[in-house]
Design a protein around this motif. Structure first.
Motif, PDB file in Angstrom:
ATOM      1  N   CYS A 139     -15.497   0.734 -32.339  1.00 12.01           N
ATOM      2  CA  CYS A 139     -16.796   1.145 -32.893  1.00 12.01           C
ATOM      3  C   CYS A 139     -16.517   2.010 -34.118  1.00 12.01           C
ATOM      4  N   GLU A 140     -16.897   1.513 -35.270  1.00 11.79           N
ATOM      5  CA  GLU A 140     -16.630   2.187 -36.541  1.00 11.79           C
ATOM      6  C   GLU A 140     -17.717   3.222 -36.851  1.00 11.79           C
ATOM      7  N   PRO A 141     -17.406   4.203 -37.713  1.00 10.94           N
ATOM      8  CA  PRO A 141     -18.414   5.200 -38.108  1.00 10.94           C
ATOM      9  C   PRO A 141     -19.652   4.588 -38.771  1.00 10.94           C
ATOM     10  N   SER A 142     -19.546   3.359 -39.243  1.00  8.07           N
ATOM     11  CA  SER A 142     -20.694   2.682 -39.857  1.00  8.07           C
ATOM     12  C   SER A 142     -21.621   2.072 -38.803  1.00  8.07           C
ATOM     13  N   ASN A 143     -21.336   2.323 -37.521  1.00  7.44           N
ATOM     14  CA  ASN A 143     -22.083   1.777 -36.380  1.00  7.44           C
ATOM     15  C   ASN A 143     -21.891   0.270 -36.224  1.00  7.44           C
ATOM     16  N   GLU A 144     -20.836  -0.245 -36.806  1.00  5.65           N
ATOM     17  CA  GLU A 144     -20.509  -1.662 -36.662  1.00  5.65           C
ATOM     18  C   GLU A 144     -19.269  -1.795 -35.796  1.00  5.65           C
ATOM     19  N   VAL A 145     -19.206  -2.869 -35.036  1.00  2.53           N
ATOM     20  CA  VAL A 145     -18.052  -3.144 -34.199  1.00  2.53           C
ATOM     21  C   VAL A 145     -17.160  -4.123 -34.945  1.00  2.53           C
ATOM     22  N   HIS A 146     -15.893  -3.750 -35.095  1.00  2.00           N
ATOM     23  CA  HIS A 146     -14.903  -4.633 -35.704  1.00  2.00           C
ATOM     24  C   HIS A 146     -13.913  -5.033 -34.622  1.00  2.00           C
ATOM     25  N   CYS A 147     -13.680  -6.344 -34.515  1.00  2.00           N
ATOM     26  CA  CYS A 147     -12.791  -6.856 -33.488  1.00  2.00           C
ATOM     27  C   CYS A 147     -11.649  -7.642 -34.109  1.00  2.00           C
ATOM     28  N   VAL A 148     -10.525  -7.625 -33.414  1.00  2.00           N
ATOM     29  CA  VAL A 148      -9.359  -8.399 -33.805  1.00  2.00           C
ATOM     30  C   VAL A 148      -9.048  -9.324 -32.630  1.00  2.00           C
ATOM     31  N   VAL A 149      -8.825 -10.596 -32.938  1.00  2.00           N
ATOM     32  CA  VAL A 149      -8.471 -11.566 -31.910  1.00  2.00           C
ATOM     33  C   VAL A 149      -6.963 -11.761 -31.988  1.00  2.00           C
ATOM     34  N   ALA A 150      -6.345 -11.776 -30.823  1.00  2.00           N
ATOM     35  CA  ALA A 150      -4.889 -11.918 -30.764  1.00  2.00           C
ATOM     36  C   ALA A 150      -4.453 -13.240 -31.393  1.00  2.00           C
ATOM     37  N   ASP A 151      -3.360 -13.171 -32.125  1.00  2.00           N
ATOM     38  CA  ASP A 151      -2.800 -14.366 -32.754  1.00  2.00           C
ATOM     39  C   ASP A 151      -1.649 -14.831 -31.868  1.00  2.00           C
ATOM     40  N   CYS A 152      -1.841 -15.926 -31.166  1.00  2.00           N
ATOM     41  CA  CYS A 152      -0.841 -16.419 -30.220  1.00  2.00           C
ATOM     42  C   CYS A 152       0.171 -17.319 -30.925  1.00  2.00           C
ATOM     43  N   ALA A 153       1.400 -17.169 -30.516  1.00  2.00           N
ATOM     44  CA  ALA A 153       2.458 -18.054 -31.028  1.00  2.00           C
ATOM     45  C   ALA A 153       2.275 -19.440 -30.414  1.00  2.00           C
ATOM     46  N   VAL A 154       2.701 -20.454 -31.124  1.00  2.00           N
ATOM     47  CA  VAL A 154       2.605 -21.822 -30.618  1.00  2.00           C
ATOM     48  C   VAL A 154       3.583 -21.966 -29.448  1.00  2.00           C
ATOM     49  N   PRO A 155       3.084 -22.390 -28.287  1.00  2.00           N
ATOM     50  CA  PRO A 155       3.986 -22.514 -27.135  1.00  2.00           C
ATOM     51  C   PRO A 155       5.053 -23.599 -27.366  1.00  2.00           C
ATOM     52  N   GLU A 156       6.219 -23.371 -26.768  1.00  2.00           N
ATOM     53  CA  GLU A 156       7.322 -24.298 -26.953  1.00  2.00           C
ATOM     54  C   GLU A 156       7.373 -25.376 -25.874  1.00  2.00           C
ATOM     55  N   CYS A 157       6.320 -25.506 -25.107  1.00  2.00           N
ATOM     56  CA  CYS A 157       6.266 -26.535 -24.075  1.00  2.00           C
ATOM     57  C   CYS A 157       5.119 -27.492 -24.361  1.00  2.00           C
ATOM     58  N   VAL A 158       5.094 -28.602 -23.607  1.00  2.00           N
ATOM     59  CA  VAL A 158       4.082 -29.629 -23.827  1.00  2.00           C
ATOM     60  C   VAL A 158       2.755 -29.246 -23.180  1.00  2.00           C
ATOM     61  N   ASN A 159       2.786 -28.713 -21.990  1.00  2.00           N
ATOM     62  CA  ASN A 159       1.560 -28.370 -21.256  1.00  2.00           C
ATOM     63  C   ASN A 159       1.503 -26.867 -20.971  1.00  2.00           C
ATOM     64  N   PRO A 160       1.107 -26.045 -21.954  1.00  2.00           N
ATOM     65  CA  PRO A 160       1.013 -24.614 -21.668  1.00  2.00           C
ATOM     66  C   PRO A 160      -0.152 -24.322 -20.715  1.00  2.00           C
ATOM     67  N   VAL A 161      -0.044 -23.207 -20.005  1.00  2.00           N
ATOM     68  CA  VAL A 161      -1.050 -22.827 -19.011  1.00  2.00           C
ATOM     69  C   VAL A 161      -1.665 -21.489 -19.430  1.00  2.00           C
ATOM     70  N   TYR A 162      -2.988 -21.385 -19.271  1.00  2.00           N
ATOM     71  CA  TYR A 162      -3.696 -20.120 -19.528  1.00  2.00           C
ATOM     72  C   TYR A 162      -3.832 -19.383 -18.199  1.00  2.00           C
ATOM     73  N   GLU A 163      -3.237 -18.217 -18.130  1.00  2.00           N
ATOM     74  CA  GLU A 163      -3.293 -17.393 -16.919  1.00  2.00           C
ATOM     75  C   GLU A 163      -4.482 -16.436 -17.028  1.00  2.00           C
ATOM     76  N   PRO A 164      -5.110 -16.139 -15.883  1.00  2.00           N
ATOM     77  CA  PRO A 164      -6.198 -15.160 -15.919  1.00  2.00           C
ATOM     78  C   PRO A 164      -5.688 -13.811 -16.448  1.00  2.00           C
ATOM     79  N   GLU A 165      -6.540 -13.144 -17.200  1.00  2.00           N
ATOM     80  CA  GLU A 165      -6.255 -11.835 -17.794  1.00  2.00           C
ATOM     81  C   GLU A 165      -5.130 -11.864 -18.817  1.00  2.00           C
ATOM     82  N   GLN A 166      -4.712 -13.046 -19.271  1.00  2.00           N
ATOM     83  CA  GLN A 166      -3.749 -13.145 -20.358  1.00  2.00           C
ATOM     84  C   GLN A 166      -4.411 -13.893 -21.495  1.00  2.00           C
TER      85      GLN A 166
END
Length: 173
Positions: A139-166
């Motif tokens: 929450c910035e002093p301008s009353n605006e919310v600024h967010c950053v989305v994680a930049d994920c590396a390209v997985p080195e496998c064919v079928n990557p899996v998304y785990e909860p809370e990751q």
């Protein structure tokens, strides 16, 4: 019975003859030159043009009289051409103002927003939070919310899996 009706008609015809024009004089009801009378069924309304000013509630003020006309609450002086109102240079309202009152001549800020709202939740200024495993926000002093989305590396496998809370996918095999 016909005789009684005939006598009543004669009596009614006689009564208007008893009222003379001298019985009602103009001195009883002095008329202003601005009065407008169109028929006996209408009321008499004075013409205040050039004689005064009327505020929002219908109150009449004399020439030269100072008054507050209503919604603006800025002082006015009644002049021949109508009210002449003071329009002071009002201070600017803060852009974060959430409650403005218009009780005086200038609007006033009564409450300044000192938080951010994001997806229905309020956050304090400079507060950091994670709305999801992949987002980091502040929450910035301008009353605006600024967010950053994680930049994920390209997985080195064919079928990557998304785990909860990751945020980023992982290789299981």
């Amino acid at each position: 019975m016909a005789l009684h009706i005939h006598e009543a008609c004669i009596l009614l015809l006689v009564i208007p003859g008893l009222v003379t024009s001298a019985a009602i004089s103009n001195e009883d009801y002095p008329a202003d030159e601005g009065d407008q009378i169109s028929s006996n069924d209408n009321l008499i309304f004075d013409d205040y043009r050039g004689k005064g000013c009327v505020d929002d509630s219908g109150f009449v003020y004399k020439l030269g009289e100072r008054f507050f006309p209503g919604h603006s609450n800025c002082p006015c002086v009644c002049a021949l051409d109508g009210p002449v109102c003071d329009q002071p240079e009002c201070p600017k309202i803060h852009p974060k103002c959430t409650k403005v009152e218009h009780n005086g001549c200038c609007p006033e800020c009564k409450e300044v927003k000192n938080f951010c709202e994001y997806h229905g939740k309020n956050y304090k200024i400079l507060e950091e939070f994670k709305p999801s495993p992949c987002e980091w926000c502040r929450c910035e002093p301008s009353n605006e919310v600024h967010c950053v989305v994680a930049d994920c590396a390209v997985p080195e496998c064919v079928n990557p899996v998304y785990e909860p809370e990751q945020c980023c996918p992982v290789c299981k095999n």
